[in-house]
Design a protein around this motif. Structure first.
Motif, PDB file in Angstrom:
ATOM      1  N   VAL A   1       0.841  -1.206   0.000  1.00 56.37           N
ATOM      2  CA  VAL A   1       0.000   0.000   0.000  1.00 56.37           C
ATOM      3  C   VAL A   1       0.873   1.252   0.000  1.00 56.37           C
ATOM      4  CG1 VAL A   1      -1.641   1.353   1.363  1.00 56.37           C
ATOM      5  CG2 VAL A   1      -1.993  -1.100   1.081  1.00 56.37           C
ATOM      6  N   SER A   2       1.926   1.252   0.839  1.00 58.46           N
ATOM      7  CA  SER A   2       2.798   2.437   0.908  1.00 58.46           C
ATOM      8  C   SER A   2       3.563   2.629  -0.397  1.00 58.46           C
ATOM      9  CB  SER A   2       3.767   2.317   2.088  1.00 58.46           C
ATOM     10  OG  SER A   2       4.745   1.322   1.861  1.00 58.46           O
ATOM     11  N   PHE A   3       3.936   1.525  -1.071  1.00 57.08           N
ATOM     12  CA  PHE A   3       4.634   1.654  -2.355  1.00 57.08           C
ATOM     13  C   PHE A   3       3.716   2.261  -3.415  1.00 57.08           C
ATOM     14  CE2 PHE A   3       8.184  -1.125  -1.035  1.00 57.08           C
ATOM     15  CZ  PHE A   3       9.217  -0.471  -1.673  1.00 57.08           C
ATOM     16  N   ILE A   4       2.463   1.812  -3.487  1.00 56.11           N
ATOM     17  CA  ILE A   4       1.553   2.346  -4.510  1.00 56.11           C
ATOM     18  C   ILE A   4       1.217   3.809  -4.217  1.00 56.11           C
ATOM     19  CG2 ILE A   4      -0.746   2.192  -5.520  1.00 56.11           C
ATOM     20  CD1 ILE A   4      -0.644  -0.736  -5.336  1.00 56.11           C
ATOM     21  N   ILE A   5       0.813   4.101  -2.978  1.00 55.05           N
ATOM     22  CA  ILE A   5       0.469   5.482  -2.624  1.00 55.05           C
ATOM     23  C   ILE A   5       1.691   6.382  -2.800  1.00 55.05           C
ATOM     24  CG2 ILE A   5      -0.199   7.009  -0.731  1.00 55.05           C
ATOM     25  CD1 ILE A   5      -1.996   4.831   0.333  1.00 55.05           C
TER      26      ILE A   5
ATOM     27  N   MET B   1      -9.467   1.069 -12.678  1.00 51.34           N
ATOM     28  CA  MET B   1      -9.757  -0.030 -13.610  1.00 51.34           C
ATOM     29  C   MET B   1      -8.469  -0.606 -14.200  1.00 51.34           C
ATOM     30  SD  MET B   1     -13.257   1.079 -15.609  1.00 51.34           S
ATOM     31  CE  MET B   1     -12.733   2.737 -16.051  1.00 51.34           C
ATOM     32  N   GLY B   2      -7.535   0.287 -14.537  1.00 51.48           N
ATOM     33  CA  GLY B   2      -6.252  -0.190 -15.050  1.00 51.48           C
ATOM     34  C   GLY B   2      -5.495  -1.002 -14.012  1.00 51.48           C
ATOM     35  N   SER B   3      -5.520  -0.546 -12.760  1.00 51.41           N
ATOM     36  CA  SER B   3      -4.805  -1.266 -11.700  1.00 51.41           C
ATOM     37  C   SER B   3      -5.434  -2.625 -11.419  1.00 51.41           C
ATOM     38  CB  SER B   3      -4.760  -0.417 -10.426  1.00 51.41           C
ATOM     39  OG  SER B   3      -6.058  -0.167  -9.932  1.00 51.41           O
TER      40      SER B   3
ATOM     41  N   TYR C   1      -2.211  10.689 -11.339  1.00 53.35           N
ATOM     42  CA  TYR C   1      -2.469   9.334 -10.827  1.00 53.35           C
ATOM     43  C   TYR C   1      -1.421   8.324 -11.294  1.00 53.35           C
ATOM     44  CZ  TYR C   1      -7.148  10.399  -9.006  1.00 53.35           C
ATOM     45  OH  TYR C   1      -8.195  10.896  -8.274  1.00 53.35           O
ATOM     46  N   GLY C   2      -0.453   8.757 -12.075  1.00 50.58           N
ATOM     47  CA  GLY C   2       0.543   7.828 -12.616  1.00 50.58           C
ATOM     48  C   GLY C   2       1.336   7.132 -11.521  1.00 50.58           C
ATOM     49  N   GLY C   3       1.580   5.833 -11.714  1.00 50.05           N
ATOM     50  CA  GLY C   3       2.352   5.052 -10.745  1.00 50.05           C
ATOM     51  C   GLY C   3       1.578   3.885 -10.155  1.00 50.05           C
ATOM     52  N   TRP C   4       0.277   3.778 -10.501  1.00 49.06           N
ATOM     53  CA  TRP C   4      -0.527   2.686  -9.936  1.00 49.06           C
ATOM     54  C   TRP C   4      -0.059   1.316 -10.439  1.00 49.06           C
ATOM     55  CZ3 TRP C   4      -2.420   0.356 -14.188  1.00 49.06           C
ATOM     56  CH2 TRP C   4      -2.708   1.138 -15.308  1.00 49.06           C
ATOM     57  N   TRP C   5       0.730   1.293 -11.501  1.00 49.74           N
ATOM     58  CA  TRP C   5       1.198   0.028 -12.088  1.00 49.74           C
ATOM     59  C   TRP C   5       2.437  -0.524 -11.383  1.00 49.74           C
ATOM     60  CZ3 TRP C   5       0.709   4.563 -15.118  1.00 49.74           C
ATOM     61  CH2 TRP C   5       1.849   5.365 -15.120  1.00 49.74           C
TER      62      TRP C   5
ATOM     63  N   PRO D   1      -4.357  -7.799  -5.296  1.00 46.26           N
ATOM     64  CA  PRO D   1      -5.632  -7.097  -5.524  1.00 46.26           C
ATOM     65  C   PRO D   1      -6.084  -6.282  -4.323  1.00 46.26           C
ATOM     66  CG  PRO D   1      -5.985  -9.464  -5.332  1.00 46.26           C
ATOM     67  CD  PRO D   1      -4.512  -9.268  -5.419  1.00 46.26           C
ATOM     68  N   LEU D   2      -5.840  -6.799  -3.104  1.00 48.66           N
ATOM     69  CA  LEU D   2      -6.263  -6.080  -1.912  1.00 48.66           C
ATOM     70  C   LEU D   2      -5.502  -4.770  -1.757  1.00 48.66           C
ATOM     71  CD1 LEU D   2      -7.965  -6.058   0.642  1.00 48.66           C
ATOM     72  CD2 LEU D   2      -6.154  -7.310   1.804  1.00 48.66           C
ATOM     73  N   THR D   3      -4.220  -4.797  -2.056  1.00 54.51           N
ATOM     74  CA  THR D   3      -3.396  -3.589  -1.976  1.00 54.51           C
ATOM     75  C   THR D   3      -3.877  -2.538  -2.970  1.00 54.51           C
ATOM     76  OG1 THR D   3      -1.463  -4.865  -1.279  1.00 54.51           O
ATOM     77  CG2 THR D   3      -1.050  -2.723  -2.240  1.00 54.51           C
ATOM     78  N   VAL D   4      -4.163  -2.974  -4.200  1.00 54.13           N
ATOM     79  CA  VAL D   4      -4.645  -2.053  -5.235  1.00 54.13           C
ATOM     80  C   VAL D   4      -5.971  -1.426  -4.823  1.00 54.13           C
ATOM     81  CG1 VAL D   4      -5.631  -2.026  -7.556  1.00 54.13           C
ATOM     82  CG2 VAL D   4      -3.411  -3.103  -7.154  1.00 54.13           C
ATOM     83  N   MET D   5      -6.877  -2.252  -4.303  1.00 53.84           N
ATOM     84  CA  MET D   5      -8.211  -1.765  -3.945  1.00 53.84           C
ATOM     85  C   MET D   5      -8.203  -0.880  -2.708  1.00 53.84           C
ATOM     86  SD  MET D   5     -10.575  -5.084  -4.659  1.00 53.84           S
ATOM     87  CE  MET D   5     -10.670  -5.807  -6.289  1.00 53.84           C
TER      88      MET D   5
END
Length: 422
Positions: A32-36, A75-77, A231-235, A252-256
């Motif tokens: 979660v911290s990496f994506i955010i 949706m992309g994530s 929002y770039g970086g969600w990948w 999936p849980l981290t993305v959501m």
């Protein structure tokens, strides 16, 4: 006395390879911290100007575009989450394109990324240096030599850190993610307090949100691109799928968790900007967050440039972490020199790949400027994202029986959170 048999070199290599490999050290909260941390860079501090400008100062349209950009990113994530759980390998998009579209597109992708992604890191490092030096020089611009030396120092500090320890890199990412969330919270809460205070002109802005001129389709597209940039970086999570604990559950849980959280923060921050500043003031501002701070907290306005620098630093750390894994995966498949697939025997990190990518980024810093670098990597990043989503569709038809612990559909959220409670 029996003759001693010499060990087969191939067996020795296999044993060494089985012992020295990437370890699963990244858990749910680290993910979660990496994506955010990757998403929240300089975008939210700068992009509101572009979104509102191309929305023709229409507040309602601008907020709608911010919401739509977040939903598209979500949706992309989710598509990436399906690929990451079905193919939990390092390399992210490269691994998925190779499996779905073949070796040739993957080869083009890895060599294109060898240039464009370090260029992206160089741009982040230069932007960090821009904001980090600003409080020391006041209204005067900092010397280019100072900014470039600081950018190089930050690049190599993070390159060495990510090449030595996954746990330390994850710890740094968590700390800087918390710091940037605190900075955004100051802006969001400050705006909410002022809005609840009932400033008539601020309330009128939201009551007549769609009263301004409606932008054309091309203008909406330009505003939408500005929102997607923020929002770039969600990948980024798929690049570390091989190091995730229980990837079928945690990816999936981290993305959501991460992407909707960023959406909420972005909307609250934009509402705060619009509460304090008029749309014309926002459009005329180079860095809207700094203008907001000068108006609301003038005595400690220097906190905002520092917060922007902290935010960029965290995004740069995450980007460098994922880039090392990309070079490592490309080398394992034979598309990059074999040296890149070697690991640090003490920490099991792709140290040679980190040194290689940091060196390329350093080369871009010396002669280049921010605008050139941004134009260079911006288009290619979204092209590669499109290829990855295309590989998802191809795999659905070509390999319908591939084990997919998570599959994008209408029940995605319900299934994911049911697994979380289990």
């Amino acid at each position: 006395m029996g003759e001693r048999k010499s060990a087969d070199p191939k067996d020795v290599m296999r044993k060494g390879k089985s012992k020295t490999q990437l370890k699963r050290n990244i858990g749910y909260f680290d993910g979660v911290s990496f994506i955010i941390g990757t998403i929240i860079g300089a975008g939210i501090f700068v992009s509101p100007t572009g979104v509102l400008k191309h929305s023709l100062l229409n507040v309602g349209v601008a907020l709608t575009i911010w919401t739509a950009s977040g939903l598209v990113s979500l949706m992309g994530s989710l598509c990436y989450a399906e690929l990451g759980t079905a193919l939990p390998f390092s390399g992210g998009e490269y691994s998925h394109i190779k499996r779905g579209l073949g070796s040739l597109p993957a080869f083009v992708f890895i060599w294109t990324s060898t240039v464009t992604k370090p260029a992206s890191n160089a741009a982040r490092a230069l932007l960090f240096a821009e904001y980090a030096t600003q409080p020391f020089y006041g209204v005067c611009p900092a010397p280019e030599v100072v900014k470039k030396c600081l950018a190089l120092a930050v690049l190599w500090c993070l390159g060495i850190l990510n090449g030595r320890s996954v746990k330390m890199a994850a710890w740094v990412q968590t700390v800087f993610t918390l710091l940037k969330i605190m900075a955004l919270s100051v802006i969001a809460i400050g705006g909410i307090v002022l809005l609840v205070g009932g400033r008539r002109e601020s309330l009128a802005r939201f009551e007549d949100a769609f009263s301004s001129e409606v932008p054309s389709a091309s203008q909406v597209a330009e505003a939408f691109f500005q929102g997607l940039y923020a929002y770039g970086g969600w990948w980024s999570l798929n690049y570390m799928a091989e190091e995730m604990k229980n990837p079928s559950r945690n990816i999936p849980l981290t993305v959501m968790t991460a992407v909707p959280a960023v959406m909420v923060f972005y909307l609250l921050v934009n509402i705060s900007y619009l509460t304090v500043l008029t749309p014309k003031e926002i459009v005329s501002s180079v860095a809207v967050a700094v203008t907001w701070a000068d108006r609301v907290i003038p005595s400690v306005a220097w906190i905002i440039p520092l917060s922007v620098a902290v935010s960029i630093f965290g995004a740069l750390n995450s980007s460098m972490f994922t880039l090392g894994r990309l070079s490592y995966a490309g080398s394992q498949s034979g598309h990059l020199p074999v040296l890149m697939s070697m690991l640090n025997v003490h920490s099991c990190t792709p140290a040679p790949a980190m040194i290689f990518s940091t060196t390329i980024a350093s080369i871009f810093i010396i002669p280049s400027d921010l605008i050139m670098l941004t134009n260079y990597f911006g288009f290619s990043a979204w092209l590669m994202t499109g290829l990855t989503c295309a590989s998802l569709i191809v795999l659905r038809y070509r390999e319908p029986h591939l084990h997919r612990p998570y599959k994008v559909n209408g029940k995605s959220y319900k299934k994911c959170f049911y697994q979380f409670h289990l």
